[in-house]
Design a protein around this motif. Structure first.
Motif, PDB file in Angstrom:
ATOM      1  N   PRO A  12      -1.127  12.534  -3.524  1.00 32.36           N
ATOM      2  CA  PRO A  12       0.103  13.289  -4.080  1.00 32.36           C
ATOM      3  C   PRO A  12       0.960  13.547  -2.634  1.00 32.36           C
ATOM      4  CG  PRO A  12      -1.856  14.307  -4.367  1.00 32.36           C
ATOM      5  CD  PRO A  12      -2.476  13.085  -3.857  1.00 32.36           C
ATOM      6  N   TYR A  13       0.452  13.212  -1.340  1.00 31.59           N
ATOM      7  CA  TYR A  13       1.143  13.300  -0.439  1.00 31.59           C
ATOM      8  C   TYR A  13       1.925  12.069   0.082  1.00 31.59           C
ATOM      9  CZ  TYR A  13      -1.298  17.776   0.174  1.00 31.59           C
ATOM     10  OH  TYR A  13      -1.903  18.932  -0.265  1.00 31.59           O
ATOM     11  N   LYS A  14       1.508  10.952  -0.702  1.00 32.26           N
ATOM     12  CA  LYS A  14       2.342   9.657  -0.290  1.00 32.26           C
ATOM     13  C   LYS A  14       3.276   9.208  -1.411  1.00 32.26           C
ATOM     14  CE  LYS A  14      -0.252   8.935   3.427  1.00 32.26           C
ATOM     15  NZ  LYS A  14      -0.446   8.019   4.549  1.00 32.26           N
ATOM     16  N   LEU A  15       3.886   9.983  -2.300  1.00 32.70           N
ATOM     17  CA  LEU A  15       4.414   9.628  -3.490  1.00 32.70           C
ATOM     18  C   LEU A  15       5.621   8.710  -3.276  1.00 32.70           C
ATOM     19  CD1 LEU A  15       4.626  12.755  -5.513  1.00 32.70           C
ATOM     20  CD2 LEU A  15       3.151  10.763  -6.110  1.00 32.70           C
ATOM     21  N   SER A  16       6.224   9.009  -1.951  1.00 38.64           N
ATOM     22  CA  SER A  16       7.638   8.275  -1.724  1.00 38.64           C
ATOM     23  C   SER A  16       7.174   6.786  -1.019  1.00 38.64           C
ATOM     24  CB  SER A  16       8.328   9.074  -0.603  1.00 38.64           C
ATOM     25  OG  SER A  16       7.572   9.165   0.586  1.00 38.64           O
ATOM     26  N   GLU A  17       5.956   6.890  -0.257  1.00 41.67           N
ATOM     27  CA  GLU A  17       5.492   5.712  -0.162  1.00 41.67           C
ATOM     28  C   GLU A  17       5.043   4.636  -1.360  1.00 41.67           C
ATOM     29  OE1 GLU A  17       4.447   8.427   1.229  1.00 41.67           O
ATOM     30  OE2 GLU A  17       4.483   8.305   3.586  1.00 41.67           O
ATOM     31  N   PHE A  18       4.591   5.245  -2.163  1.00 44.85           N
ATOM     32  CA  PHE A  18       3.995   4.595  -3.403  1.00 44.85           C
ATOM     33  C   PHE A  18       5.272   4.124  -4.207  1.00 44.85           C
ATOM     34  CE2 PHE A  18       3.047   4.258  -7.868  1.00 44.85           C
ATOM     35  CZ  PHE A  18       1.899   3.229  -7.912  1.00 44.85           C
ATOM     36  N   GLU A  19       6.399   5.088  -4.183  1.00 45.29           N
ATOM     37  CA  GLU A  19       7.561   4.520  -4.804  1.00 45.29           C
ATOM     38  C   GLU A  19       8.173   3.168  -4.262  1.00 45.29           C
ATOM     39  OE1 GLU A  19      11.728   6.050  -6.224  1.00 45.29           O
ATOM     40  OE2 GLU A  19      10.502   7.377  -5.279  1.00 45.29           O
ATOM     41  N   ASP A  72       2.548 -15.574   0.168  1.00 45.42           N
ATOM     42  CA  ASP A  72       3.846 -15.508   0.368  1.00 45.42           C
ATOM     43  C   ASP A  72       4.305 -14.452   1.373  1.00 45.42           C
ATOM     44  OD1 ASP A  72       6.616 -15.791  -1.351  1.00 45.42           O
ATOM     45  OD2 ASP A  72       6.076 -13.687  -1.180  1.00 45.42           O
ATOM     46  N   GLU A  73       5.344 -14.467   2.066  1.00 51.88           N
ATOM     47  CA  GLU A  73       5.535 -13.581   3.098  1.00 51.88           C
ATOM     48  C   GLU A  73       5.934 -12.226   2.565  1.00 51.88           C
ATOM     49  OE1 GLU A  73       8.294 -14.792   5.945  1.00 51.88           O
ATOM     50  OE2 GLU A  73       7.448 -16.900   6.305  1.00 51.88           O
ATOM     51  N   GLU A  74       6.616 -12.233   1.216  1.00 56.18           N
ATOM     52  CA  GLU A  74       7.062 -11.013   0.925  1.00 56.18           C
ATOM     53  C   GLU A  74       5.873 -10.357   0.105  1.00 56.18           C
ATOM     54  OE1 GLU A  74      11.393 -11.246  -0.869  1.00 56.18           O
ATOM     55  OE2 GLU A  74      10.308 -12.773  -1.627  1.00 56.18           O
ATOM     56  N   CYS A  75       5.091 -10.869  -0.237  1.00 60.27           N
ATOM     57  CA  CYS A  75       3.734 -10.272  -0.998  1.00 60.27           C
ATOM     58  C   CYS A  75       2.968 -10.005   0.099  1.00 60.27           C
ATOM     59  CB  CYS A  75       3.028 -11.169  -1.733  1.00 60.27           C
ATOM     60  SG  CYS A  75       3.889 -11.952  -3.316  1.00 60.27           S
ATOM     61  N   LEU A  76       2.793 -10.678   1.085  1.00 55.10           N
ATOM     62  CA  LEU A  76       2.112 -10.235   2.488  1.00 55.10           C
ATOM     63  C   LEU A  76       2.509  -8.959   2.984  1.00 55.10           C
ATOM     64  CD1 LEU A  76       0.963 -13.496   3.913  1.00 55.10           C
ATOM     65  CD2 LEU A  76      -0.591 -12.263   2.684  1.00 55.10           C
ATOM     66  N   ALA A  77       3.659  -8.700   2.903  1.00 56.10           N
ATOM     67  CA  ALA A  77       4.573  -7.787   3.521  1.00 56.10           C
ATOM     68  C   ALA A  77       3.938  -6.662   2.649  1.00 56.10           C
ATOM     69  CB  ALA A  77       5.821  -7.985   3.835  1.00 56.10           C
ATOM     70  N   ALA A  78       4.195  -6.530   1.405  1.00 58.53           N
ATOM     71  CA  ALA A  78       3.887  -5.457   0.403  1.00 58.53           C
ATOM     72  C   ALA A  78       2.285  -5.277   0.363  1.00 58.53           C
ATOM     73  CB  ALA A  78       3.999  -6.152  -0.885  1.00 58.53           C
ATOM     74  N   PHE A  79       1.367  -6.102   0.852  1.00 61.04           N
ATOM     75  CA  PHE A  79       0.169  -5.656   0.905  1.00 61.04           C
ATOM     76  C   PHE A  79       0.105  -5.023   2.235  1.00 61.04           C
ATOM     77  CE2 PHE A  79      -0.841 -10.021  -1.469  1.00 61.04           C
ATOM     78  CZ  PHE A  79      -1.373  -9.168  -2.580  1.00 61.04           C
ATOM     79  N   ALA A  80       0.562  -5.402   3.450  1.00 63.14           N
ATOM     80  CA  ALA A  80       0.626  -4.700   4.553  1.00 63.14           C
ATOM     81  C   ALA A  80       1.226  -3.340   4.554  1.00 63.14           C
ATOM     82  CB  ALA A  80       1.302  -5.517   5.586  1.00 63.14           C
ATOM     83  N   PHE A  81       2.082  -3.096   3.872  1.00 60.28           N
ATOM     84  CA  PHE A  81       2.789  -1.755   3.791  1.00 60.28           C
ATOM     85  C   PHE A  81       1.772  -0.862   3.017  1.00 60.28           C
ATOM     86  CE2 PHE A  81       5.108   1.182   1.197  1.00 60.28           C
ATOM     87  CZ  PHE A  81       5.927   2.006   2.119  1.00 60.28           C
ATOM     88  N   ALA A  82       1.409  -1.135   1.934  1.00 58.24           N
ATOM     89  CA  ALA A  82       0.035  -0.396   1.434  1.00 58.24           C
ATOM     90  C   ALA A  82      -1.092  -0.118   2.197  1.00 58.24           C
ATOM     91  CB  ALA A  82      -0.588  -1.336   0.069  1.00 58.24           C
ATOM     92  N   LYS A  83      -1.568  -1.224   2.885  1.00 57.59           N
ATOM     93  CA  LYS A  83      -2.671  -0.831   3.887  1.00 57.59           C
ATOM     94  C   LYS A  83      -2.151   0.265   5.224  1.00 57.59           C
ATOM     95  CE  LYS A  83      -6.202  -3.362   6.819  1.00 57.59           C
ATOM     96  NZ  LYS A  83      -6.575  -4.530   7.107  1.00 57.59           N
ATOM     97  N   GLU A  84      -0.980  -0.016   5.562  1.00 57.63           N
ATOM     98  CA  GLU A  84      -0.574   0.851   6.646  1.00 57.63           C
ATOM     99  C   GLU A  84      -0.249   2.432   6.198  1.00 57.63           C
ATOM    100  OE1 GLU A  84       2.963  -0.987   8.132  1.00 57.63           O
ATOM    101  OE2 GLU A  84       1.904  -2.988   8.628  1.00 57.63           O
ATOM    102  N   THR A  85       0.268   2.447   4.838  1.00 53.87           N
ATOM    103  CA  THR A  85       0.802   3.509   4.350  1.00 53.87           C
ATOM    104  C   THR A  85      -0.563   4.559   3.841  1.00 53.87           C
ATOM    105  OG1 THR A  85       1.768   2.898   2.638  1.00 53.87           O
ATOM    106  CG2 THR A  85       2.967   2.989   4.547  1.00 53.87           C
ATOM    107  N   ARG A  86      -1.460   3.605   3.181  1.00 49.22           N
ATOM    108  CA  ARG A  86      -2.446   4.088   2.266  1.00 49.22           C
ATOM    109  C   ARG A  86      -1.971   4.826   1.197  1.00 49.22           C
ATOM    110  NH1 ARG A  86      -7.451   4.051   4.974  1.00 49.22           N
ATOM    111  NH2 ARG A  86      -8.231   5.549   3.390  1.00 49.22           N
ATOM    112  N   CYS A  87      -0.986   4.240   0.637  1.00 53.13           N
ATOM    113  CA  CYS A  87      -0.278   4.845  -0.243  1.00 53.13           C
ATOM    114  C   CYS A  87      -0.943   4.641  -1.649  1.00 53.13           C
ATOM    115  CB  CYS A  87       1.184   4.510  -0.851  1.00 53.13           C
ATOM    116  SG  CYS A  87       1.654   2.826  -0.962  1.00 53.13           S
TER     117      CYS A  87
END
Length: 87
Positions: A12-19, A72-87
């Motif tokens: 719940p503290y990472k709603l903006s990151e999940f969005e 795919d570079e864009e997919c890998l970036a999305a995976f990395a974003f989720a890992k970094e933000t733990r959203c």
């Protein structure tokens, strides 16, 4: 046709990151031939659950998407974003 159902438990503290994360995947699914149906939240009850639905023409095309997403570079970036933000 195959429709995938993904259930997310959201911090719940990472709603903006999940969005941001969820918005990354809509065009990526479509890039690989799928149709993204969006993200769904419950109207009552738990407020930390989201469901994503997306479809592919067949199980084979879904499996091709899954394999391609790991390279795919864009997919890998999305995976990395989720890992970094733990959203």
């Amino acid at each position: 046709m195959v429709t995938c159902y993904l259930k997310y438990i959201i911090d719940p503290y990472k709603l903006s990151e999940f969005e941001l994360y969820s918005k990354m995947w809509i065009p990526l699914v479509e890039k690989f031939g799928g149709q993204h149906h969006g993200y769904f939240l419950p109207s009552e009850g738990a407020n930390n659950v989201a469901i994503a639905l997306f479809s592919f023409e067949s199980l084979a095309t879904y499996e091709e998407y899954r394999e391609a997403s790991f390279h795919d570079e864009e997919c890998l970036a999305a995976f990395a974003f989720a890992k970094e933000t733990r959203c």
